[in-house]
Design a protein around this motif. Structure first.
Motif, PDB file in Angstrom:
ATOM      1  N   ILE A  11       0.827  -1.204   0.000  1.00  0.00           N
ATOM      2  CA  ILE A  11       0.000   0.000   0.000  1.00  0.00           C
ATOM      3  C   ILE A  11       0.865   1.260   0.000  1.00  0.00           C
ATOM      4  N   LEU A  12       1.702   1.407   0.991  1.00  0.00           N
ATOM      5  CA  LEU A  12       2.505   2.627   1.118  1.00  0.00           C
ATOM      6  C   LEU A  12       3.947   2.295   1.465  1.00  0.00           C
ATOM      7  N   ARG A  13       4.834   3.133   0.962  1.00  0.00           N
ATOM      8  CA  ARG A  13       6.227   3.074   1.412  1.00  0.00           C
ATOM      9  C   ARG A  13       6.258   3.615   2.836  1.00  0.00           C
ATOM     10  N   ASP A 137      -9.833  -1.941  -2.864  1.00  0.00           N
ATOM     11  CA  ASP A 137      -9.750  -1.216  -4.132  1.00  0.00           C
ATOM     12  C   ASP A 137      -9.565   0.278  -3.905  1.00  0.00           C
ATOM     13  N   TYR A 138     -10.302   0.833  -2.956  1.00  0.00           N
ATOM     14  CA  TYR A 138     -10.205   2.271  -2.658  1.00  0.00           C
ATOM     15  C   TYR A 138      -8.804   2.631  -2.160  1.00  0.00           C
ATOM     16  N   VAL A 139      -8.308   1.874  -1.197  1.00  0.00           N
ATOM     17  CA  VAL A 139      -6.989   2.182  -0.624  1.00  0.00           C
ATOM     18  C   VAL A 139      -5.909   2.057  -1.688  1.00  0.00           C
ATOM     19  N   ARG A 140      -5.952   1.022  -2.482  1.00  0.00           N
ATOM     20  CA  ARG A 140      -4.933   0.835  -3.512  1.00  0.00           C
ATOM     21  C   ARG A 140      -5.006   1.933  -4.569  1.00  0.00           C
ATOM     22  N   ALA A 141      -6.215   2.358  -4.924  1.00  0.00           N
ATOM     23  CA  ALA A 141      -6.364   3.416  -5.929  1.00  0.00           C
ATOM     24  C   ALA A 141      -5.927   4.774  -5.396  1.00  0.00           C
ATOM     25  N   ASN A 142      -5.991   4.950  -4.088  1.00  0.00           N
ATOM     26  CA  ASN A 142      -5.693   6.253  -3.495  1.00  0.00           C
ATOM     27  C   ASN A 142      -4.418   6.266  -2.659  1.00  0.00           C
ATOM     28  N   ALA A 143      -3.604   5.226  -2.764  1.00  0.00           N
ATOM     29  CA  ALA A 143      -2.394   5.126  -1.944  1.00  0.00           C
ATOM     30  C   ALA A 143      -1.479   6.325  -2.130  1.00  0.00           C
ATOM     31  N   ALA A 144      -1.321   6.783  -3.354  1.00  0.00           N
ATOM     32  CA  ALA A 144      -0.405   7.909  -3.602  1.00  0.00           C
ATOM     33  C   ALA A 144      -0.858   9.161  -2.876  1.00  0.00           C
ATOM     34  N   SER A 145      -2.154   9.400  -2.812  1.00  0.00           N
ATOM     35  CA  SER A 145      -2.632  10.608  -2.134  1.00  0.00           C
ATOM     36  C   SER A 145      -2.523  10.478  -0.620  1.00  0.00           C
ATOM     37  N   LEU A 146      -2.407   9.248  -0.114  1.00  0.00           N
ATOM     38  CA  LEU A 146      -2.243   9.037   1.317  1.00  0.00           C
ATOM     39  C   LEU A 146      -0.794   9.206   1.759  1.00  0.00           C
TER      40      LEU A 146
END
Length: 176
Positions: A11-13, A137-146
């Motif tokens: 999900i995130l670095r 799906d939501y988290v993966r699609a929005n990971a960059a904005s998080l």
């Protein structure tokens, strides 16, 4: 009991940096010689934690024996202790930047930041409910904005459409 096999989605670095209080003598210096760190007090996570294992690996790499001032089990407590000038600490960039007071400074030392990865995982043997799939799906699609900071674009690129890995309980115990 046997542990289930997991499917894990990156999900995130999760960068781990070495922090000092903003007014520390090493703050703002470039390419700090790790030997200078041997004289500094350190605040460490408790033995067995992932952050502690990272710290121990870095100390070995740097060839230093840290002066451990204290061990704490809370990231927030460690952040506050560094902010109060009690020592240096390896902590998550997310934790260090969670307050806007600007009391911490990431040090420029070879080997840091250490980049970890956050995952969402589930038992491979169980079908996810519709709502869990929607959340994934939501988290993966929005990971960059998080993701905070310049790593945002890289985080988006690192989130493939399919599961990255499957981990069995046995492999996890072996450190894979």
């Amino acid at each position: 009991p046997q542990e289930p096999e997991l499917t894990a989605y990156p999900i995130l670095r999760h960068p781990i940096d070495l922090y000092a209080p903003a007014g520390h003598a090493l703050a703002g210096r470039r390419a700090i010689d790790p030997a200078l760190l041997a004289a500094e007090p350190f605040i460490l996570r408790e033995p067995g934690s992932a952050t502690r294992r990272i710290a121990e690996a870095l100390f070995a790499r740097w060839g230093i024996v840290p002066r451990v001032r204290m061990e704490l089990a809370s990231n927030e407590a460690i952040r506050q202790a560094v902010n109060d000038g009690l020592g240096l600490a390896l902590i998550s960039r997310e934790v260090a930047e969670s307050r806007s007071e600007g009391g911490l400074c990431a040090l420029d030392v070879e080997g840091v930041p250490v980049i970890q990865q956050w995952y969402i995982a589930h038992a491979r043997s169980r079908a996810l409910p519709t709502i869990a799939n929607a959340f994934l799906d939501y988290v993966r699609a929005n990971a960059a904005s998080l993701q905070r900071g310049p790593a945002s674009a890289a985080a988006a690129e690192q989130a493939p459409a399919a599961p990255l890995m499957a981990v069995s309980g046995e492999a996890r115990r072996r450190g894979r």
